[in-house]
Design a protein around this motif. Structure first.
Motif, PDB file in Angstrom:
ATOM      1  N   MET A  47      28.220 -37.956  -1.297  1.00  0.00           N
ATOM      2  CA  MET A  47      26.887 -38.126  -1.867  1.00  0.00           C
ATOM      3  C   MET A  47      25.781 -37.848  -0.855  1.00  0.00           C
ATOM      4  O   MET A  47      24.631 -37.790  -1.192  1.00  0.00           O
ATOM      5  CB  MET A  47      26.714 -39.569  -2.376  1.00  0.00           C
ATOM      6  CG  MET A  47      27.663 -39.957  -3.477  1.00  0.00           C
ATOM      7  SD  MET A  47      27.330 -39.069  -4.985  1.00  0.00           S
ATOM      8  CE  MET A  47      25.769 -39.776  -5.433  1.00  0.00           C
ATOM      9  N   SER A  48      26.167 -37.757   0.414  1.00  0.00           N
ATOM     10  CA  SER A  48      25.154 -37.576   1.439  1.00  0.00           C
ATOM     11  C   SER A  48      24.982 -36.123   1.862  1.00  0.00           C
ATOM     12  O   SER A  48      24.333 -35.832   2.846  1.00  0.00           O
ATOM     13  CB  SER A  48      25.497 -38.424   2.664  1.00  0.00           C
ATOM     14  OG  SER A  48      26.767 -38.043   3.173  1.00  0.00           O
ATOM     15  N   ALA A  49      25.598 -35.179   1.150  1.00  0.00           N
ATOM     16  CA  ALA A  49      25.467 -33.771   1.488  1.00  0.00           C
ATOM     17  C   ALA A  49      24.022 -33.326   1.334  1.00  0.00           C
ATOM     18  O   ALA A  49      23.269 -33.885   0.540  1.00  0.00           O
ATOM     19  CB  ALA A  49      26.374 -32.925   0.594  1.00  0.00           C
ATOM     20  N   PRO A  50      23.574 -32.348   2.092  1.00  0.00           N
ATOM     21  CA  PRO A  50      22.183 -31.899   2.020  1.00  0.00           C
ATOM     22  C   PRO A  50      21.849 -31.367   0.636  1.00  0.00           C
ATOM     23  O   PRO A  50      22.711 -30.964  -0.130  1.00  0.00           O
ATOM     24  CB  PRO A  50      22.110 -30.783   3.078  1.00  0.00           C
ATOM     25  CG  PRO A  50      23.263 -31.031   3.991  1.00  0.00           C
ATOM     26  CD  PRO A  50      24.327 -31.634   3.128  1.00  0.00           C
ATOM     27  N   SER A  51      20.563 -31.351   0.361  1.00  0.00           N
ATOM     28  CA  SER A  51      20.065 -30.815  -0.902  1.00  0.00           C
ATOM     29  C   SER A  51      20.425 -29.348  -1.043  1.00  0.00           C
ATOM     30  O   SER A  51      20.404 -28.599  -0.078  1.00  0.00           O
ATOM     31  CB  SER A  51      18.535 -30.972  -0.950  1.00  0.00           C
ATOM     32  OG  SER A  51      17.977 -30.140  -1.916  1.00  0.00           O
ATOM     33  N   PRO A  52      20.752 -28.910  -2.294  1.00  0.00           N
ATOM     34  CA  PRO A  52      21.009 -27.487  -2.512  1.00  0.00           C
ATOM     35  C   PRO A  52      19.839 -26.613  -2.096  1.00  0.00           C
ATOM     36  O   PRO A  52      20.008 -25.455  -1.739  1.00  0.00           O
ATOM     37  CB  PRO A  52      21.250 -27.403  -4.025  1.00  0.00           C
ATOM     38  CG  PRO A  52      21.705 -28.761  -4.407  1.00  0.00           C
ATOM     39  CD  PRO A  52      20.981 -29.703  -3.495  1.00  0.00           C
ATOM     40  N   GLU A 104      26.391 -33.300  -6.432  1.00  0.00           N
ATOM     41  CA  GLU A 104      25.217 -32.966  -5.618  1.00  0.00           C
ATOM     42  C   GLU A 104      24.202 -32.136  -6.389  1.00  0.00           C
ATOM     43  O   GLU A 104      22.984 -32.363  -6.286  1.00  0.00           O
ATOM     44  CB  GLU A 104      25.679 -32.220  -4.358  1.00  0.00           C
ATOM     45  CG  GLU A 104      24.564 -31.687  -3.490  1.00  0.00           C
ATOM     46  CD  GLU A 104      23.821 -32.780  -2.729  1.00  0.00           C
ATOM     47  OE1 GLU A 104      22.710 -32.494  -2.230  1.00  0.00           O
ATOM     48  OE2 GLU A 104      24.348 -33.904  -2.639  1.00  0.00           O
ATOM     49  N   THR A 105      24.672 -31.190  -7.185  1.00  0.00           N
ATOM     50  CA  THR A 105      23.750 -30.325  -7.921  1.00  0.00           C
ATOM     51  C   THR A 105      23.005 -31.063  -9.032  1.00  0.00           C
ATOM     52  O   THR A 105      22.058 -30.523  -9.595  1.00  0.00           O
ATOM     53  CB  THR A 105      24.498 -29.133  -8.538  1.00  0.00           C
ATOM     54  OG1 THR A 105      25.619 -29.609  -9.292  1.00  0.00           O
ATOM     55  CG2 THR A 105      24.988 -28.183  -7.455  1.00  0.00           C
ATOM     56  N   ASN A 106      23.429 -32.284  -9.369  1.00  0.00           N
ATOM     57  CA  ASN A 106      22.750 -33.062 -10.394  1.00  0.00           C
ATOM     58  C   ASN A 106      21.861 -34.149  -9.799  1.00  0.00           C
ATOM     59  O   ASN A 106      21.511 -35.118 -10.476  1.00  0.00           O
ATOM     60  CB  ASN A 106      23.769 -33.706 -11.337  1.00  0.00           C
ATOM     61  CG  ASN A 106      24.462 -32.685 -12.217  1.00  0.00           C
ATOM     62  OD1 ASN A 106      23.882 -31.646 -12.551  1.00  0.00           O
ATOM     63  ND2 ASN A 106      25.699 -32.950 -12.584  1.00  0.00           N
ATOM     64  N   GLN A 107      21.493 -33.984  -8.544  1.00  0.00           N
ATOM     65  CA  GLN A 107      20.665 -34.982  -7.871  1.00  0.00           C
ATOM     66  C   GLN A 107      19.337 -34.410  -7.380  1.00  0.00           C
ATOM     67  O   GLN A 107      18.613 -35.086  -6.656  1.00  0.00           O
ATOM     68  CB  GLN A 107      21.432 -35.573  -6.681  1.00  0.00           C
ATOM     69  CG  GLN A 107      22.707 -36.303  -7.089  1.00  0.00           C
ATOM     70  CD  GLN A 107      23.570 -36.664  -5.900  1.00  0.00           C
ATOM     71  OE1 GLN A 107      23.145 -36.570  -4.752  1.00  0.00           O
ATOM     72  NE2 GLN A 107      24.800 -37.069  -6.161  1.00  0.00           N
TER      73      GLN A 107
END
Length: 324
Positions: free
Chosen positions: A1-6, A125-128
């Motif tokens: 959940m902590s991966a960088p923003s797309p 990630e893509t839904n955040q």
């Protein structure tokens, strides 16, 4: 959940492909869309929204007090897992409240093709993030309703329960320019950490980063049962802590009051205020309540009619907080 923003990591080739696909599908999306008619009087409406990120059904309600040309508030309501838009309407009573109190409500419906349990896929990630995945779809539905009815742009709100509560929190972070305030029921903080290893303050900092130049204080009201076996009750404090960072206020409640639903549950009501005394965050901790909708219809497995009326309490809160 902590991966960088797309927005920071997506390769330029992917961006070009997405842009090209979006352009190619624009006409198809318009063809697939079934827009709601612009009612002059009250009634239900239904539609389908399609974009490069997918297709979703939705339904909603326009109160009999609506008049074209006279701005009216809009609420976007997101259901939880194993629910759908129709069931959530019955559970929450939002269409009934919309008729009584004079606002438009729309219920986006998650597809069981993308999640067999009809959960919003908030953990991807893509839904955040703004402009990606399910947030883009929900924002698209919101903007469609705004284009079809005379909506007060300062009074567009979002609410949700469980997985819908997590997603509604994401929507308020990703689109603070659209949503004036939010109501989160049994949800989770931004960049939800189910292990609770990340602090609420770090979640708040990530929310501010996502908001970017659109950052502003966003009022939030939070509901949580103290006997919830799905969402740890401490999560409500983490949501409040996240918004305290965003809103620039102390994460310690200014007032703590107890209350009692006549013949029903007791609860603790916490209020967090800014230096001017404005209540920017409210939090209801409902004694003995499980993973259920407070005050929800007994006709639903997820209804808890013995709890405080979360729908009307949310609307009271919303009315006090139009977008600046």
């Amino acid at each position: 959940m902590s991966a960088p923003s797309p927005d920071r990591t997506a390769p330029s080739l992917l961006r070009r492909l997405v842009t090209a696909a979006a352009t190619a599908l624009a006409a198809l999306a318009a063809t697939l869309a079934v827009p709601a008619p612009a009612h002059a009087a009250g009634g239900a409406f239904y539609g389908v929204y399609a974009s490069v990120y997918g297709t979703r059904d939705y339904h909603g309600y326009v109160p009999s007090s609506y008049r074209p040309g006279t701005p009216m508030p809009l609420l976007v309501a997101l259901h939880g897992c194993t629910e759908n838009d129709i069931g959530f309407d019955l559970l929450s009573g939002w269409s009934r409240v919309a008729e009584q109190r004079g606002f438009i409500v729309v219920f986006p419906d998650q597809s069981n093709l993308v999640n067999p349990a009809t959960c919003w896929n908030w953990y991807l990630e893509t839904n955040q993030h703004r402009g990606w995945g399910e947030p883009a779809i929900i924002a698209g539905i919101t903007n469609r309703i705004r284009s079809q009815y005379t909506v007060d742009s300062r009074r567009v709100y979002t609410t949700g329960v469980s997985a819908g509560g997590v997603m509604t929190n994401i929507m308020a972070v990703a689109y603070p320019d659209i949503f004036a305030a939010t109501s989160v029921m049994a949800g989770c903080e931004y960049d939800c950490d189910v292990l609770q290893l990340q602090s609420a303050q770090e979640s708040g900092r990530k929310a501010l980063a996502e908001m970017g130049s659109r950052a502003r204080p966003v009022p939030a009201i939070v509901f949580q049962g103290t006997a919830d076996l799905v969402v740890p009750p401490s999560t409500a404090y983490r949501i409040a802590g996240q918004w305290a960072v965003v809103d620039g206020i102390d994460a310690t409640a200014d007032t703590v009051q107890t209350g009692q639903v006549p013949g029903g549950r007791s609860y603790t009501h916490l209020t967090y205020r800014d230096t001017a005394g404005t209540a920017l965050i409210e939090q209801y901790m409902i004694d003995g309540a499980g993973h259920a909708y407070p005050g929800g219809c007994a006709c639903s497995l997820y209804g808890d009619p013995s709890g405080p009326d979360a729908s009307n309490l949310s609307w009271d809160f919303f009315l006090a907080h139009p977008k600046p």
